[in-house]
Design an enzyme around this catalytic site. Structure first.
Site, PDB file in Angstrom:
ATOM      1  N   CYS A 133       0.838  -1.208   0.000  1.00 28.86           N
ATOM      2  CA  CYS A 133       0.000   0.000   0.000  1.00 28.86           C
ATOM      3  C   CYS A 133       0.870   1.254   0.000  1.00 28.86           C
ATOM      4  O   CYS A 133       0.591   2.217  -0.717  1.00 28.86           O
ATOM      5  CB  CYS A 133      -0.928   0.003   1.209  1.00 28.86           C
ATOM      6  N   ASP A 134       1.925   1.231   0.783  1.00 29.07           N
ATOM      7  CA  ASP A 134       2.887   2.327   0.841  1.00 29.07           C
ATOM      8  C   ASP A 134       3.497   2.538  -0.548  1.00 29.07           C
ATOM      9  O   ASP A 134       3.509   3.653  -1.073  1.00 29.07           O
ATOM     10  CB  ASP A 134       3.960   1.972   1.877  1.00 29.07           C
TER      11      ASP A 134
END
EC number: 1.11.1.24
Length: 170
Positions: free
Chosen positions: A63-64
């Site tokens: 996600c990062d």
């Protein structure tokens, strides 16, 4: 009655709740939190091409990376494109993450209150009450031009295909 279908998390079955949207469909409206008091909806981005990047939680590796990648692409795409990252993380966590990561070209919006985005876009994970990793590209008239809902939560989306879909609408 809500629809359900299967996906996976680390090889284990999970259930996605909501409709299966298709290219050409009108994008469902949404009300997501910018912070605890202010909300944002589709009309806030009217007239722009929208890349909606859905992530389960901003504080995880994929996600990062996904959010950082689209933040980098944002400056190349110009002012007629809005890139939204949607998760169920609290607005506080999203703001903290953006500050720490130096992400400043992507709108982070929270689906934490009632999972209305996840339900409307068919990406709510029933077992976790998180939104499944997905990409939606909407044209300036809010018609869906591209969709990728990943079958495995931990995989990266096809960044190149999503960016290409955005560029084709400019």
């Amino acid at each position: 009655m809500s629809q359900e279908r299967s996906a996976e998390f680390k090889g284990n079955p999970i259930t996605l709740v909501g409709p299966v949207l298709k290219v050409g469909d009108a994008a469902p409206d949404f009300s997501l939190n910018k912070n605890l008091l202010e909300t944002s909806s589709l009309k806030d981005f009217a007239g722009k091409v929208k890349l909606i990047s859905v992530v389960p939680s901003i504080d995880t590796g994929v996600c990062d990376a996904q959010t950082r990648r689209f933040n980098e692409e944002a400056s190349k795409l110009g002012d007629n494109v809005a890139i939204l990252t949607i998760s169920v993380d609290l607005p506080f966590a999203q703001a903290r993450w953006c500050a720490a990561a130096g992400v400043d070209r992507v709108y982070l919006l929270s689906d934490y209150k009632d999972n209305s985005f996840g339900k409307a876009y068919g990406v709510l994970i029933k077992e976790f009450q998180l939104d499944m990793r997905a990409i939606f590209v909407l044209d300036a008239n809010d018609k869906i031009a591209y969709i990728e809902v990943l079958n495995e939560m931990g995989e990266h989306p096809n960044y190149e295909a999503a960016i290409s879909a955005v560029k084709s609408l400019l």
